[in-house]
Design a protein around this motif. Structure first.
Motif, PDB file in Angstrom:
ATOM      1  N   ALA A  44       0.827  -1.210   0.000  1.00 45.32           N
ATOM      2  CA  ALA A  44       0.000   0.000   0.000  1.00 45.32           C
ATOM      3  C   ALA A  44       0.861   1.259   0.000  1.00 45.32           C
ATOM      4  O   ALA A  44       0.590   2.211  -0.741  1.00 45.32           O
ATOM      5  N   ARG A  45       1.904   1.270   0.798  1.00 46.50           N
ATOM      6  CA  ARG A  45       2.756   2.459   0.894  1.00 46.50           C
ATOM      7  C   ARG A  45       3.636   2.655  -0.329  1.00 46.50           C
ATOM      8  O   ARG A  45       3.954   3.785  -0.697  1.00 46.50           O
ATOM      9  N   SER A  46       4.030   1.555  -0.966  1.00 43.49           N
ATOM     10  CA  SER A  46       4.935   1.659  -2.115  1.00 43.49           C
ATOM     11  C   SER A  46       4.197   1.784  -3.439  1.00 43.49           C
ATOM     12  O   SER A  46       4.773   2.204  -4.440  1.00 43.49           O
ATOM     13  N   GLY A  47       2.916   1.385  -3.443  1.00 43.76           N
ATOM     14  CA  GLY A  47       2.162   1.378  -4.697  1.00 43.76           C
ATOM     15  C   GLY A  47       2.547   0.213  -5.592  1.00 43.76           C
ATOM     16  O   GLY A  47       2.190   0.178  -6.759  1.00 43.76           O
ATOM     17  N   LYS A  48       3.265  -0.760  -5.045  1.00 43.64           N
ATOM     18  CA  LYS A  48       3.677  -1.942  -5.793  1.00 43.64           C
ATOM     19  C   LYS A  48       3.059  -3.176  -5.159  1.00 43.64           C
ATOM     20  O   LYS A  48       2.525  -3.103  -4.061  1.00 43.64           O
ATOM     21  N   LYS A  49       3.121  -4.299  -5.877  1.00 40.69           N
ATOM     22  CA  LYS A  49       2.504  -5.516  -5.355  1.00 40.69           C
ATOM     23  C   LYS A  49       3.471  -6.681  -5.467  1.00 40.69           C
ATOM     24  O   LYS A  49       4.069  -6.902  -6.506  1.00 40.69           O
ATOM     25  N   PHE A  50       3.610  -7.411  -4.377  1.00 41.51           N
ATOM     26  CA  PHE A  50       4.464  -8.590  -4.355  1.00 41.51           C
ATOM     27  C   PHE A  50       3.935  -9.616  -5.350  1.00 41.51           C
ATOM     28  O   PHE A  50       2.742  -9.861  -5.425  1.00 41.51           O
ATOM     29  N   ASP A  51       4.811 -10.185  -6.151  1.00 42.14           N
ATOM     30  CA  ASP A  51       4.475 -11.214  -7.141  1.00 42.14           C
ATOM     31  C   ASP A  51       3.575 -10.674  -8.262  1.00 42.14           C
ATOM     32  O   ASP A  51       2.758 -11.388  -8.808  1.00 42.14           O
ATOM     33  N   ASP A  52       3.728  -9.395  -8.595  1.00 41.21           N
ATOM     34  CA  ASP A  52       2.993  -8.786  -9.695  1.00 41.21           C
ATOM     35  C   ASP A  52       3.986  -8.524 -10.819  1.00 41.21           C
ATOM     36  O   ASP A  52       4.969  -7.812 -10.632  1.00 41.21           O
ATOM     37  N   GLU A  53       3.750  -9.095 -11.977  1.00 42.00           N
ATOM     38  CA  GLU A  53       4.703  -8.957 -13.081  1.00 42.00           C
ATOM     39  C   GLU A  53       4.787  -7.540 -13.632  1.00 42.00           C
ATOM     40  O   GLU A  53       5.816  -7.139 -14.147  1.00 42.00           O
ATOM     41  N   ASN A  54       3.717  -6.774 -13.535  1.00 38.41           N
ATOM     42  CA  ASN A  54       3.708  -5.432 -14.116  1.00 38.41           C
ATOM     43  C   ASN A  54       4.197  -4.343 -13.173  1.00 38.41           C
ATOM     44  O   ASN A  54       4.686  -3.313 -13.623  1.00 38.41           O
ATOM     45  N   ASN A  55       4.039  -4.542 -11.878  1.00 40.47           N
ATOM     46  CA  ASN A  55       4.432  -3.530 -10.905  1.00 40.47           C
ATOM     47  C   ASN A  55       4.944  -4.227  -9.636  1.00 40.47           C
ATOM     48  O   ASN A  55       4.338  -4.144  -8.578  1.00 40.47           O
ATOM     49  N   PRO A  56       6.076  -4.930  -9.754  1.00 39.90           N
ATOM     50  CA  PRO A  56       6.508  -5.805  -8.659  1.00 39.90           C
ATOM     51  C   PRO A  56       7.102  -5.075  -7.453  1.00 39.90           C
ATOM     52  O   PRO A  56       7.787  -4.073  -7.600  1.00 39.90           O
ATOM     53  N   LEU A  57       6.801  -5.611  -6.287  1.00 36.40           N
ATOM     54  CA  LEU A  57       7.442  -5.188  -5.052  1.00 36.40           C
ATOM     55  C   LEU A  57       8.553  -6.186  -4.783  1.00 36.40           C
ATOM     56  O   LEU A  57       8.305  -7.376  -4.641  1.00 36.40           O
ATOM     57  N   PHE A  58       9.796  -5.709  -4.741  1.00 38.74           N
ATOM     58  CA  PHE A  58      10.919  -6.556  -4.396  1.00 38.74           C
ATOM     59  C   PHE A  58      11.215  -6.374  -2.919  1.00 38.74           C
ATOM     60  O   PHE A  58      11.184  -5.262  -2.406  1.00 38.74           O
ATOM     61  N   VAL A  59      11.505  -7.460  -2.255  1.00 33.27           N
ATOM     62  CA  VAL A  59      11.750  -7.433  -0.824  1.00 33.27           C
ATOM     63  C   VAL A  59      13.198  -7.798  -0.550  1.00 33.27           C
ATOM     64  O   VAL A  59      13.705  -8.787  -1.069  1.00 33.27           O
ATOM     65  N   SER A  60      13.845  -7.000   0.245  1.00 34.98           N
ATOM     66  CA  SER A  60      15.218  -7.251   0.665  1.00 34.98           C
ATOM     67  C   SER A  60      15.194  -7.868   2.050  1.00 34.98           C
ATOM     68  O   SER A  60      14.476  -7.404   2.933  1.00 34.98           O
ATOM     69  N   CYS A  61      15.970  -8.904   2.235  1.00 34.07           N
ATOM     70  CA  CYS A  61      16.022  -9.589   3.515  1.00 34.07           C
ATOM     71  C   CYS A  61      17.451  -9.542   4.025  1.00 34.07           C
ATOM     72  O   CYS A  61      18.369  -9.962   3.330  1.00 34.07           O
ATOM     73  N   ARG A  62      17.645  -9.016   5.210  1.00 33.73           N
ATOM     74  CA  ARG A  62      18.993  -8.882   5.763  1.00 33.73           C
ATOM     75  C   ARG A  62      19.034  -9.426   7.174  1.00 33.73           C
ATOM     76  O   ARG A  62      18.152  -9.164   7.980  1.00 33.73           O
ATOM     77  N   SER A  63      20.071 -10.171   7.470  1.00 36.82           N
ATOM     78  CA  SER A  63      20.225 -10.675   8.838  1.00 36.82           C
ATOM     79  C   SER A  63      20.734  -9.547   9.717  1.00 36.82           C
ATOM     80  O   SER A  63      21.411  -8.638   9.251  1.00 36.82           O
ATOM     81  N   GLY A  64      20.410  -9.609  10.967  1.00 36.00           N
ATOM     82  CA  GLY A  64      20.851  -8.587  11.898  1.00 36.00           C
ATOM     83  C   GLY A  64      21.245  -9.201  13.224  1.00 36.00           C
ATOM     84  O   GLY A  64      20.570  -9.015  14.218  1.00 36.00           O
ATOM     85  N   ALA A  65      22.300  -9.976  13.216  1.00 36.66           N
ATOM     86  CA  ALA A  65      22.745 -10.642  14.439  1.00 36.66           C
ATOM     87  C   ALA A  65      23.147  -9.628  15.502  1.00 36.66           C
ATOM     88  O   ALA A  65      23.574  -8.516  15.192  1.00 36.66           O
TER      89      ALA A  65
END
Length: 108
Positions: A44-65
């Protein structure tokens, strides 16, 4: 950083104990729903959608030990990115091909 006016992407944090349960497939329905709710908020905040081919939301995953080696920030940048999408992005914007290819990684 956002309070200082720096443009940063939307985020949410999963504590280590949740990640451990996730990897073992032991999340409760409530915990799964909370993760989905946070992803929906990012959409909602980004205006993108996860797993949407036309307007994809990419998610970054980072460890934080709690304790980590200096300079070590392992980040997975391709959550939600598929090979077909990489090829489409390259076709639409060839000058960024190296970035798209570097951001995509497939482990077997």
């Amino acid at each position: 950083m956002r309070r200082l006016g720096v443009s940063v992407p939307e985020t949410f944090t999963l504590p280590a104990w949740i990640c451990s349960k996730l990897v073992r497939g032991k999340l409760t329905d409530e915990q799964k729903a909370a993760i989905v709710e946070n992803l929906k908020l990012m959409e909602a905040r980004s205006g993108k959608k996860f797993d949407d081919e036309n307007n994809p939301l990419f998610v970054s995953c980072r460890s934080g030990a709690k304790v980590s080696m200096p300079g070590m920030m392992e980040t997975v940048l391709n959550i939600g990115m598929t090979w077909d999408l990489v090829m489409r992005l390259i076709k639409e914007n060839p000058e960024k091909a190296r970035f798209y290819l570097d951001s995509y990684c497939q482990y077997s």
